[in-house]
Design a protein around this motif. Structure first.
Motif, mmCIF file in Angstrom:
data_model
loop_
_atom_site.group_PDB
_atom_site.id
_atom_site.type_symbol
_atom_site.label_atom_id
_atom_site.label_comp_id
_atom_site.label_asym_id
_atom_site.label_seq_id
_atom_site.Cartn_x
_atom_site.Cartn_y
_atom_site.Cartn_z
ATOM 1 N N ILE A 82 18.095 -47.188 -29.931
ATOM 2 C CA ILE A 82 16.766 -47.724 -30.237
ATOM 3 C C ILE A 82 16.189 -47.054 -31.477
ATOM 4 N N ALA A 83 16.336 -45.735 -31.564
ATOM 5 C CA ALA A 83 15.814 -45.004 -32.724
ATOM 6 C C ALA A 83 16.509 -45.429 -34.011
ATOM 7 N N ILE A 84 17.807 -45.683 -33.935
ATOM 8 C CA ILE A 84 18.546 -46.149 -35.108
ATOM 9 C C ILE A 84 18.100 -47.558 -35.494
ATOM 10 N N TYR A 85 17.942 -48.409 -34.493
ATOM 11 C CA TYR A 85 17.532 -49.789 -34.750
ATOM 12 C C TYR A 85 16.158 -49.855 -35.407
ATOM 13 N N ARG A 86 15.270 -48.948 -35.014
ATOM 14 C CA ARG A 86 13.923 -48.925 -35.564
ATOM 15 C C ARG A 86 13.820 -48.044 -36.820
ATOM 16 N N HIS A 87 14.938 -47.474 -37.238
ATOM 17 C CA HIS A 87 14.979 -46.601 -38.419
ATOM 18 C C HIS A 87 14.060 -45.382 -38.273
ATOM 19 N N ASP A 88 13.948 -44.889 -37.049
ATOM 20 C CA ASP A 88 13.121 -43.705 -36.807
ATOM 21 C C ASP A 88 13.879 -42.407 -37.104
ATOM 22 N N GLY B 298 13.838 -39.152 -29.318
ATOM 23 C CA GLY B 298 12.800 -39.410 -28.319
ATOM 24 C C GLY B 298 11.424 -38.990 -28.775
ATOM 25 N N VAL B 299 11.196 -39.014 -30.089
ATOM 26 C CA VAL B 299 9.905 -38.585 -30.641
ATOM 27 C C VAL B 299 8.939 -39.743 -30.789
ATOM 28 N N SER B 300 9.414 -40.828 -31.384
ATOM 29 C CA SER B 300 8.535 -41.967 -31.695
ATOM 30 C C SER B 300 8.573 -42.996 -30.575
ATOM 31 N N PRO B 301 7.414 -43.613 -30.259
ATOM 32 C CA PRO B 301 7.419 -44.695 -29.277
ATOM 33 C C PRO B 301 8.085 -45.939 -29.870
ATOM 34 N N PRO B 302 8.738 -46.777 -29.069
ATOM 35 C CA PRO B 302 8.794 -46.741 -27.602
ATOM 36 C C PRO B 302 9.892 -45.845 -27.038
ATOM 37 N N GLU B 303 10.815 -45.363 -27.917
ATOM 38 C CA GLU B 303 11.922 -44.568 -27.376
ATOM 39 C C GLU B 303 11.454 -43.264 -26.739
ATOM 40 N N LYS C 67 14.878 -25.490 -42.081
ATOM 41 C CA LYS C 67 13.460 -25.250 -42.364
ATOM 42 C C LYS C 67 12.625 -26.516 -42.268
ATOM 43 N N GLN C 68 13.217 -27.659 -42.566
ATOM 44 C CA GLN C 68 12.454 -28.910 -42.567
ATOM 45 C C GLN C 68 12.441 -29.521 -41.178
ATOM 46 N N THR C 69 11.340 -30.154 -40.831
ATOM 47 C CA THR C 69 11.181 -30.762 -39.510
ATOM 48 C C THR C 69 11.090 -32.282 -39.565
ATOM 49 N N GLU C 70 11.342 -32.871 -40.754
ATOM 50 C CA GLU C 70 11.275 -34.321 -40.870
ATOM 51 C C GLU C 70 12.416 -34.975 -40.096
ATOM 52 N N LEU C 71 12.162 -36.178 -39.597
ATOM 53 C CA LEU C 71 13.183 -36.900 -38.852
ATOM 54 C C LEU C 71 14.246 -37.487 -39.767
ATOM 55 N N HIS C 72 13.884 -37.755 -41.017
ATOM 56 C CA HIS C 72 14.841 -38.282 -41.984
ATOM 57 C C HIS C 72 15.225 -37.173 -42.957
ATOM 58 N N ARG C 73 16.527 -36.951 -43.099
ATOM 59 C CA ARG C 73 17.033 -35.886 -43.942
ATOM 60 C C ARG C 73 17.806 -36.460 -45.119
ATOM 61 N N GLN C 74 17.894 -35.689 -46.175
ATOM 62 C CA GLN C 74 18.646 -36.073 -47.370
ATOM 63 C C GLN C 74 19.819 -35.117 -47.545
ATOM 64 N N LYS C 75 20.938 -35.646 -48.030
ATOM 65 C CA LYS C 75 22.140 -34.831 -48.167
ATOM 66 C C LYS C 75 21.971 -33.712 -49.190
ATOM 67 N N HIS C 76 21.047 -33.902 -50.122
ATOM 68 C CA HIS C 76 20.852 -32.878 -51.139
ATOM 69 C C HIS C 76 19.908 -31.763 -50.683
ATOM 70 N N ASP C 77 19.348 -31.882 -49.465
ATOM 71 C CA ASP C 77 18.518 -30.799 -48.935
ATOM 72 C C ASP C 77 19.373 -29.541 -48.752
ATOM 73 N N LYS C 78 18.801 -28.398 -49.062
ATOM 74 C CA LYS C 78 19.559 -27.149 -48.985
ATOM 75 C C LYS C 78 20.024 -26.834 -47.562
ATOM 76 N N ASP C 79 19.193 -27.187 -46.587
ATOM 77 C CA ASP C 79 19.543 -26.868 -45.210
ATOM 78 C C ASP C 79 20.254 -28.022 -44.491
ATOM 79 N N TYR C 80 20.624 -29.073 -45.223
ATOM 80 C CA TYR C 80 21.253 -30.243 -44.599
ATOM 81 C C TYR C 80 22.553 -29.890 -43.872
#
Length: 236
Positions: free
Chosen positions: A29-35, A47-52, A182-195
């Protein structure tokens, strides 16, 4: 008689199937909604964003209840084994019971307190779930060893040891790598240092979660041979 009608084997079977479905359904569900990102988000991220988040909370609570029931049934089963296998420690069995219950309680905390809202409480719940859960299955391996030749076969014992070892080994990079995220975002980038640390930690978290859950599959054969009943008595 079907296999799931024998004894209490339906209890661990339901626990494994339902818990696995919880992780997978919320992820889909999270993938389908791009969460979240497709590549290995943390389980709790799905399981962060509704409805999941609502589905994750409800299904995880049911899993925790099934887990407590299965863990208690295993505790009573070991008590029965102790009538023949006198080497089994009663204190070890009781310690395993409480660790398993605490692990299930930690599971409820993880589902109730999202990491994006109350991260400290969420992390405490995750630690309770993983640490107590891993110690629980390790203690069950010791109990199985002490109970031999009663209880499970050598093959099932080896499977339990393998699962417990994998869970314990995977837990170490889960925690270590998480410290470097260090980052808490749900979407990550491959170029992030902590990825790379994020991916390593998330992959190991999925391994720990599924190994802990699938450990209960090894209970199915044992649970075929006993039942539990509630006896009501009137006090004078």
């Amino acid at each position: 008689m079907y296999w799931f009608e024998q004894g209490l084997c339906v209890l661990p079977a339901f626990l494994v199937v339902w818990s696995s479905a919880t992780f997978i359904i919320c992820y889909i569900i999270a993938i389908y909604r791009h969460d979240v990102d497709v590549i290995f988000p943390y389980i709790s991220d799905t399981g962060v964003s509704p409805p999941e988040s609502c589905i994750f909370g409800l299904m995880t609570f049911i899993s925790a209840c099934a887990g407590v029931g299965t863990i208690y049934a295993r505790y009573k089963h070991v008590e029965l084994l102790r009538e023949d296998a006198t080497n089994v420690s009663a204190r070890l069995n009781k310690a395993a019971l409480w660790l398993g219950v605490i692990s299930c309680f930690g599971m409820c905390i993880v589902a109730t307190f999202q990491e994006t809202v109350v991260q400290i409480v969420h992390d405490i719940g995750a630690i309770l779930f993983f640490v107590c859960g891993i110690v629980y299955i390790i203690l069950q391996c010791f109990i199985s060893f002490q109970a031999h030749p009663y209880g499970c076969s050598k093959y099932v014992f080896c499977v339990r040891v393998a699962i417990a070892s994998l869970a314990a080994v995977a837990f170490v990079p889960t925690v270590i790598c998480a410290f470097y995220v260090k980052q808490t975002e749900l979407h990550r980038q491959k170029h992030d240092k902590d990825y790379p640390f994020h991916v390593a930690s998330a992959v190991c978290e999925w391994i720990v979660a599924f190994t802990f859950v699938f450990f209960f599959f090894t209970y199915i054969h044992d649970f075929k041979f006993f039942t539990l009943r509630v006896k009501a008595e009137l006090e004078d």
